[in-house]
Design an enzyme around this catalytic site. Sequence first.
Site: not given
Length: 451
Positions: A18, A25, A337, A409
């Site tokens: 289900r 499950k 990360k 920059s």
Amino acid sequence: MSARSSLTVVLAAGEGKRMRSSLPKVLHPVASQSLLAHVLHASPSGPAARLALVIGPDHAAVADEARRIRPDAEIFIQRQRLGTAHAVLAAREAVARGADDLLVAFGDTPLISAETFARLREPLNKGAALAVLGFRAVDPTGYGRLLMQGEQLVAIREQADASEAEKEVTLCNAGVMAFDGKKAVSILDRIGNANGKSEYYLVDAVEIVRDMGLEAAVIETSEDEVRGINTKAQLAEAEAVMQARLRKAAMDAGVTLIAPETIYLAADTTFGKDVTIEPFVFLGPGVSIADGAVIHSFSHIVQAVIGKKAEIGPFARLRPGASLGERVKVGNFVEIKASTLETGVKVNHLAYIGDAEIGASANIGAGAITCNYDGFFKHKTTIGKEAFVGTNSSLVAPVKIGDRAYIGSGSVITKDVPDDAMAIERSQQSNREGGAARYREIKTRAKKPKT
Ligand code: UD1
Ligand code: MG
């Protein structure tokens, strides 16, 4: 109590059809942890507590998950799904080896607590042969009903076999049971399959125990604790119950949750003192947040360590392996990360930091990017302490920026920059050819066997 030995048999051989999922499950998550992991963490542990898991064929991933949490788990396969008693006897070898208490739990009941297992064992200590966990169901449909005569439990009737009067009973079987370990095999062996579904029902143990002249007891708990998960909707309900518990536990431990109902925690999240979490924050697995840290709204954090007095977000994303030191600031639209940021590093706006090491007090400007991926391989970026990386700079890894170095920059840095150096490298070149050749070159490298 604790002197008694135990064997917990966790049943997880059901197919879970289900759920309509290719994932078994019991591997579905609640609070970023599998249903099975929740049950195993609540099960008795310690030197006198053994654990067995009954799984279906082709469920190696379920066995792996069990061994990850309980390396001592014995795994048994139930090849044919002939009912809950049949499933327990799939672990006959472990059951027969004996323990003072035999506990049976379901792998799809993740909200059960360790205290409830302990309470369920108490009647055995006082001489009962069986203790059944019961609860008052708001809607008892589908559950086994506990039939009482006064204080005595006399039988459990499954829905399919219940009379109209029995269906009115709201005291239900949670599924968790504790047997006197010495009598368990003889009780289980007597269970037959003469019922509507021709299954071997564990619940028949109650009448058998009574026929043997022994006592069966009931321990009651709340419905929330024994919710079984069969559908995605029930998975979401269990998530809501678990989140409410985790939020309360966090607040009881002193964490400030401004709008608790909007904050998602994992079962393993850890907090220091005086942590504040603003509304709408998601914490996945493996997150620890140290004293005084503030997590601003709309941050998404998974497998990350956050140091004391660090400030994250709003709208920050910390991915696995982000390790932030004290007073680190990670501002809006920043993704981090597999990177270590030492004390006092600032990455305040719109940056991507991946596979990097950044020394203390370095400042990473808006729009700075570690170009860690060439299409095939990941490469590392090292940035020294107190370095300054100007806005919109691309650091093409592998590359090292020295201590106190200053990057103008818009620079595209492809070569290492020494300590204290200044680098302003803006390509004026307009070379639009050779992309395919470059890609082919990297691909050729990718195909070479790794040495
Ligand atoms: C069971 C109980 C019912 C109780 C309910 C609580 C029985 C006969 N019925 O019904 O009284 O109110 O749980 O949720 O015990 N399993 C196996 N192998 C099998 C059959 C089941 O491993 O052959 C496992 C399932 O994976 C699951 C658990 O046993 O973890 C319960 O099985 P399920 O089919 O969900 O039983 P229910 O009909 O819910
Ligand atoms: Mg069920």
